[in-house]
Every structure is written in C-alpha cells, then in structure tokens.
Scaffold this active site. Structure first.
Site, mmCIF file in Angstrom:
data_model
loop_
_atom_site.group_PDB
_atom_site.id
_atom_site.type_symbol
_atom_site.label_atom_id
_atom_site.label_comp_id
_atom_site.label_asym_id
_atom_site.label_seq_id
_atom_site.Cartn_x
_atom_site.Cartn_y
_atom_site.Cartn_z
ATOM 1 N N HIS A 69 -3.045 -2.205 -10.893
ATOM 2 C CA HIS A 69 -3.136 -2.463 -12.325
ATOM 3 C C HIS A 69 -2.321 -3.705 -12.683
ATOM 4 O O HIS A 69 -1.499 -4.169 -11.892
ATOM 5 C CB HIS A 69 -2.680 -1.243 -13.144
ATOM 6 C CG HIS A 69 -1.197 -1.091 -13.229
ATOM 7 N ND1 HIS A 69 -0.427 -0.624 -12.181
ATOM 8 C CD2 HIS A 69 -0.342 -1.345 -14.248
ATOM 9 C CE1 HIS A 69 0.839 -0.592 -12.557
ATOM 10 N NE2 HIS A 69 0.925 -1.026 -13.800
ATOM 11 N N ALA A 113 2.949 -11.261 7.044
ATOM 12 C CA ALA A 113 4.138 -10.778 6.334
ATOM 13 C C ALA A 113 4.352 -11.591 5.056
ATOM 14 O O ALA A 113 4.190 -12.812 5.047
ATOM 15 C CB ALA A 113 5.355 -10.912 7.243
#
Ligand SMILES: CC(C)(COP(=O)(O)OP(=O)(O)OC[C@H]1O[C@@H](n2cnc3c(N)ncnc32)[C@H](O)[C@@H]1OP(=O)(O)O)[C@@H](O)C(=O)NCCC(=O)NCCS
Length: 184
Positions: A69, A113
């Site tokens: 969201h 990463a």
C-alpha cells in the site's frame, strides 16, 4: 552450558513468535507457498497482506519489505493506493530489498541486496538497484559464478562459524584476499 541453553531457548522462542505471526498473516490472506525460507526479520505489509503472494521454494533474506500500500495520497486525496505483490517460485529476494505495490517478480528470479523494486521483473532475471533494473538473466549469472568457482576451493560445513579455528579462518581469509570465495 547455561549460556548455550539460554541461547537455544531464546532462539526457540523467537522462532515460535515468527511462526505465530506468519500464521496470523496467512489467516488474513497472505498466500505463502510451500517451502518458503524466510530468514530472520521481515515486513509483509500486515494491513494488506492478502495482496501478497510468495511462490514455492522462494528465499526471503533478512529485512525484506513487501509494501502493498501507499498512503502518500491519504491526507491530500482521502484515499490510499493499494496493489498486489506477486513473487514467483524459486526466487531469491536479497537482504533488505523493498518490493512495492503492483509488482510481479517472475519465477526463478534474483533480486539484489538493498534493491527497491518498482516495476515487474521478468521470470529468470537478476534485478538490482534503486530502482531495480534487470542486470542479467538467472542462467547467465549462475553460469558466470559456476565458471568462476572452478578455480576456487568451496569450503565445506566444517568451515561454518561455530567450527572455525585460527587455521581455518586464515584459509578463508586467504581465499578472499582480493576476490570472492565460496562456502557451502
Ligand atoms: C544481485 C547479485 C546477485 C549480483 O551478483 P553479481 O552478478 O555477482 O554481482 P557483480 O558484483 O558482478 O555486479 C554486477 C553489476 O551489478 C551491480 N550490482 C550488484 N549487486 C547490486 C545490488 N545489490 N544493488 C545494486 N547494484 C548491484 C554491480 O555494481 C555491477 O554493476 P556494473 O556492471 O555497473 O559494474 C548480488 O550482487 C546480490 O545483491 N546478491 C544478494 C546478496 C544478499 O542478499 N545476501 C544476503 C545473505 S544470503
């Protein structure tokens, strides 16, 4: 003796806490495939976890954040953006990667990463950076590493941290003196 007992107890409690928390997310709609390995801490958008799918055999490294969201519009417009996050089977999501809403990561992909993934990643791709872009195909990447490994020793489990002595430590340090090394 007492120290290792307390340490084990602590690990068991943390493991159980993580299982209970994950179970709650699954009850609330998180779709978690079989054999998903979640290493250490994670954030799977608890208030929107039903928008998230993680495929079978995927590895989630520490501190990965799946954010389904975006409340950046909430105060100005009165509503929040929401969207699905779908991670395919056999993916590897690197340490501290953030994956934003409305993103699909295709099966057999690797995310570097610290990446911030804002766009779909095609299957069998290596993507990295902020914003993450495809830097290789998974096959090409694995071939590159396999080729490189031919000239290097792969250290066995006898070289895991709890079994290291001065000699073994030096061997590893020598192997990585000016390049990467390998351990099972
Ligand atoms: C993405 C990854 C798989 C690429 O591996 P690689 O191909 O051997 O990486 P290289 O060092 O050859 O880098 C290739 C290019 O990608 C860039 N790159 C590599 N990893 C990156 C990352 N995480 N974020 C941004 N860019 C990255 C390099 O700077 C290099 O760029 P250049 O071609 O402009 O020089 C690896 O770097 C990675 O991030 N692995 C995850 C590590 C991890 O999460 N470990 C947790 C414990 S398991």
């Amino acid at each position: 003796m007492l120290y290792s007992f307390i340490n084990k107890l602590r690990r068991d409690v943390l493991k159980r806490k993580k299982e209970v928390y994950l179970d709650r997310l699954v009850q609330r709609g998180l779709k978690l495939g079989k054999n998903v390995e979640i290493i250490d801490t994670f954030f799977f958008d608890p208030s929107h976890c039903f928008l998230i799918t993680i495929g079978d055999n995927t590895t989630i490294c520490p501190n990965v954040r799946l954010i389904a969201h975006d409340a950046s519009t909430k105060k100005s417009l009165g509503y929040t953006k929401i969207g699905k996050i779908t991670i395919g089977e056999n993916c590897f999501i690197g340490d501290s990667a953030t994956i934003l809403l409305n993103v699909t990561i295709g099966a057999n992909s690797i995310i570097g990463a610290g990446s911030v993934v804002t766009k779909p990643v095609p299957p069998s791709s290596v993507a990295a950076g902020n914003p993450a872009v495809v830097i290789s195909g998974t096959d090409r990447y694995l071939k590159k590493i396999s080729e490189y490994r031919k000239s290097k020793k792969v250290f066995s489990k006898d070289y895991y941290i709890e079994k290291l002595d001065e000699k073994k430590r030096s061997e590893i340090l020598e192997s990585v003196a000016d390049t990467i090394g390998f351990i099972v």
